[in-house]
Design a protein around this motif. Structure first.
Motif, short mmCIF file in Angstrom:
data_model
loop_
_atom_site.label_atom_id
_atom_site.label_comp_id
_atom_site.label_asym_id
_atom_site.label_seq_id
_atom_site.Cartn_x
_atom_site.Cartn_y
_atom_site.Cartn_z
N ASP A 274 0.75 -1.21 -0.12
CA ASP A 274 0.02 -0.10 0.20
C ASP A 274 0.86 1.16 -0.14
OD1 ASP A 274 -2.58 -1.23 0.20
OD2 ASP A 274 -2.10 -1.74 2.19
N SER A 275 2.20 1.22 -0.16
CA SER A 275 3.20 2.37 -0.33
C SER A 275 3.02 2.96 -1.40
CB SER A 275 4.58 1.92 0.13
OG SER A 275 4.71 1.31 1.35
N GLN A 276 3.49 4.20 -1.55
CA GLN A 276 3.14 4.88 -2.63
C GLN A 276 4.36 4.32 -3.89
OE1 GLN A 276 4.69 9.20 -2.50
NE2 GLN A 276 5.26 8.58 -0.25
N ALA A 277 4.05 4.93 -5.15
CA ALA A 277 4.66 4.76 -6.30
C ALA A 277 4.94 5.91 -6.86
CB ALA A 277 3.95 3.64 -7.08
N PHE A 278 6.25 5.97 -7.52
CA PHE A 278 6.62 6.93 -8.78
C PHE A 278 6.97 6.50 -9.91
CE2 PHE A 278 8.54 10.28 -5.70
CZ PHE A 278 7.52 10.17 -4.71
N PRO A 279 6.74 7.10 -11.06
CA PRO A 279 7.17 6.85 -12.34
C PRO A 279 8.62 6.05 -12.46
CG PRO A 279 6.09 8.89 -12.62
CD PRO A 279 6.41 8.70 -11.04
N ILE A 280 9.33 6.82 -11.59
CA ILE A 280 10.91 6.21 -11.38
C ILE A 280 11.18 5.72 -10.01
CG2 ILE A 280 13.33 6.71 -11.92
CD1 ILE A 280 12.50 8.81 -13.72
N MET A 281 11.36 4.60 -10.13
CA MET A 281 11.62 4.03 -8.44
C MET A 281 13.01 3.15 -8.58
SD MET A 281 7.70 2.74 -7.76
CE MET A 281 8.26 1.85 -6.33
N VAL A 282 13.76 3.18 -7.39
CA VAL A 282 15.12 2.44 -7.18
C VAL A 282 14.72 1.42 -6.26
CG1 VAL A 282 17.38 2.65 -7.21
CG2 VAL A 282 16.38 4.26 -8.27
N SER A 283 15.01 0.07 -6.32
CA SER A 283 14.96 -0.88 -5.32
C SER A 283 16.22 -1.19 -4.85
CB SER A 283 14.25 -2.14 -5.75
OG SER A 283 14.43 -3.17 -4.99
N CYS A 284 16.67 -0.85 -3.50
CA CYS A 284 17.82 -0.92 -3.04
C CYS A 284 17.70 -1.84 -1.68
CB CYS A 284 18.57 0.17 -2.61
SG CYS A 284 18.93 1.17 -4.07
N VAL A 285 16.73 -2.78 -1.67
CA VAL A 285 16.31 -3.44 -0.54
C VAL A 285 17.18 -4.84 -0.56
CG1 VAL A 285 14.08 -2.68 -0.61
CG2 VAL A 285 14.43 -4.71 -1.97
N ASP A 286 17.16 -5.60 0.54
CA ASP A 286 17.67 -6.73 0.80
C ASP A 286 16.93 -8.09 0.83
OD1 ASP A 286 16.79 -6.43 3.09
OD2 ASP A 286 18.74 -6.40 4.14
N ASN A 287 15.53 -7.86 0.38
CA ASN A 287 14.51 -8.97 0.53
C ASN A 287 13.51 -9.05 -0.74
OD1 ASN A 287 11.76 -7.74 1.52
ND2 ASN A 287 13.35 -6.48 2.51
N MET A 288 13.38 -9.95 -0.87
CA MET A 288 12.42 -10.11 -2.34
C MET A 288 10.95 -9.73 -2.02
SD MET A 288 12.67 -10.78 -5.34
CE MET A 288 14.73 -11.90 -5.43
N GLU A 289 10.50 -9.83 -0.79
CA GLU A 289 8.91 -9.30 -0.63
C GLU A 289 9.00 -7.77 -0.82
OE1 GLU A 289 5.71 -9.47 3.01
OE2 GLU A 289 7.67 -10.12 3.43
#
Length: 216
Positions: A100-115
């Motif tokens: 339910d978090s917000q989204a932008f046209p440009i997004m960068v994933s720097c997370v350490d989990n697949m979920e």
């Protein structure tokens, strides 16, 4: 444009600043966010963690920042590059990124989990005006960077899997202090190329142990 970035004023990547959503200020995210902020993109950053001692060398934090929130430590360091009041706006959201978090046209994933990665991608994909989704994944001396644009969603989804399928790594050899700097530049250059109409690669792979690069 600030005095400290005025020397880059003729660079094509300085002609178009964008609103970018980035999640995670760990080994990939802290340096990537710094590089994007230094060329004056407007960032919205999701991060909840505090700086711990083991974050300092591999993630670029300082020992006097231990106990601070990673966002405050990141901004404290970033501000040293700018004249007073000249840094671009950076919004901090002290929440875990979810469906339910917000989204932008440009997004960068720097997370350490697949979920969290799946939530980010699904939220990005649901936007009609989506432009670019960048996903960085890193081990100690190896990384992958995915750059997803419209019509490549199905291709990227082949690389999504469950967290249970991720092989555990030795806790003392999950990250080096030098490979992150290569992925920071790779992500930032990919975004610059996209925004200025230059070629980008769907998947970039680096294996430092054999000095191997592969672009797809």
């Amino acid at each position: 444009m600030s005095n400290l970035t005025n020397r880059f004023k003729d660079a094509d990547f300085m002609q178009k600043q964008e609103d970018i959503l980035l999640v995670g200020l760990g080994g990939i995210g802290r340096g990537t966010a710094t590089e994007l902020a230094l060329i004056e993109h407007n960032l919205t950053i999701y991060e909840t963690d505090l700086v711990e001692a083991h974050n300092c060398r591999p993630q670029g934090y300082f020992v006097d920042q231990i106990g601070m929130t990673k966002f405050n430590a990141f901004q404290q360091t970033l501000n040293r590059f700018f004249d007073k009041g000249s840094a671009c706006p950076i919004e901090h959201i002290n929440e875990m990124y979810g469906k339910d978090s917000q989204a932008f046209p440009i997004m960068v994933s720097c997370v350490d989990n697949m979920e969290a990665r799946k939530h980010m991608f699904n939220n990005w994909k649901a936007q009609e005006d989506r432009q670019l989704f960048v996903d960085g994944r890193m081990l100690a001396e190896y990384f992958e960077v995915f750059c997803v644009v419209k019509d490549l969603e199905d291709q990227y989804e082949e690389y999504l899997f469950d967290d249970s399928e991720v092989l555990p790594q030795p806790c003392t050899y999950q990250q080096t202090p030098f490979v992150p700097k290569i992925i920071h530049g790779t992500i930032c250059q990919s975004i610059c190329n996209f925004l200025t109409g230059k070629p980008i690669h769907f998947k970039q792979t680096y294996n430092g142990t054999i000095q191997y690069w592969c672009n797809n």
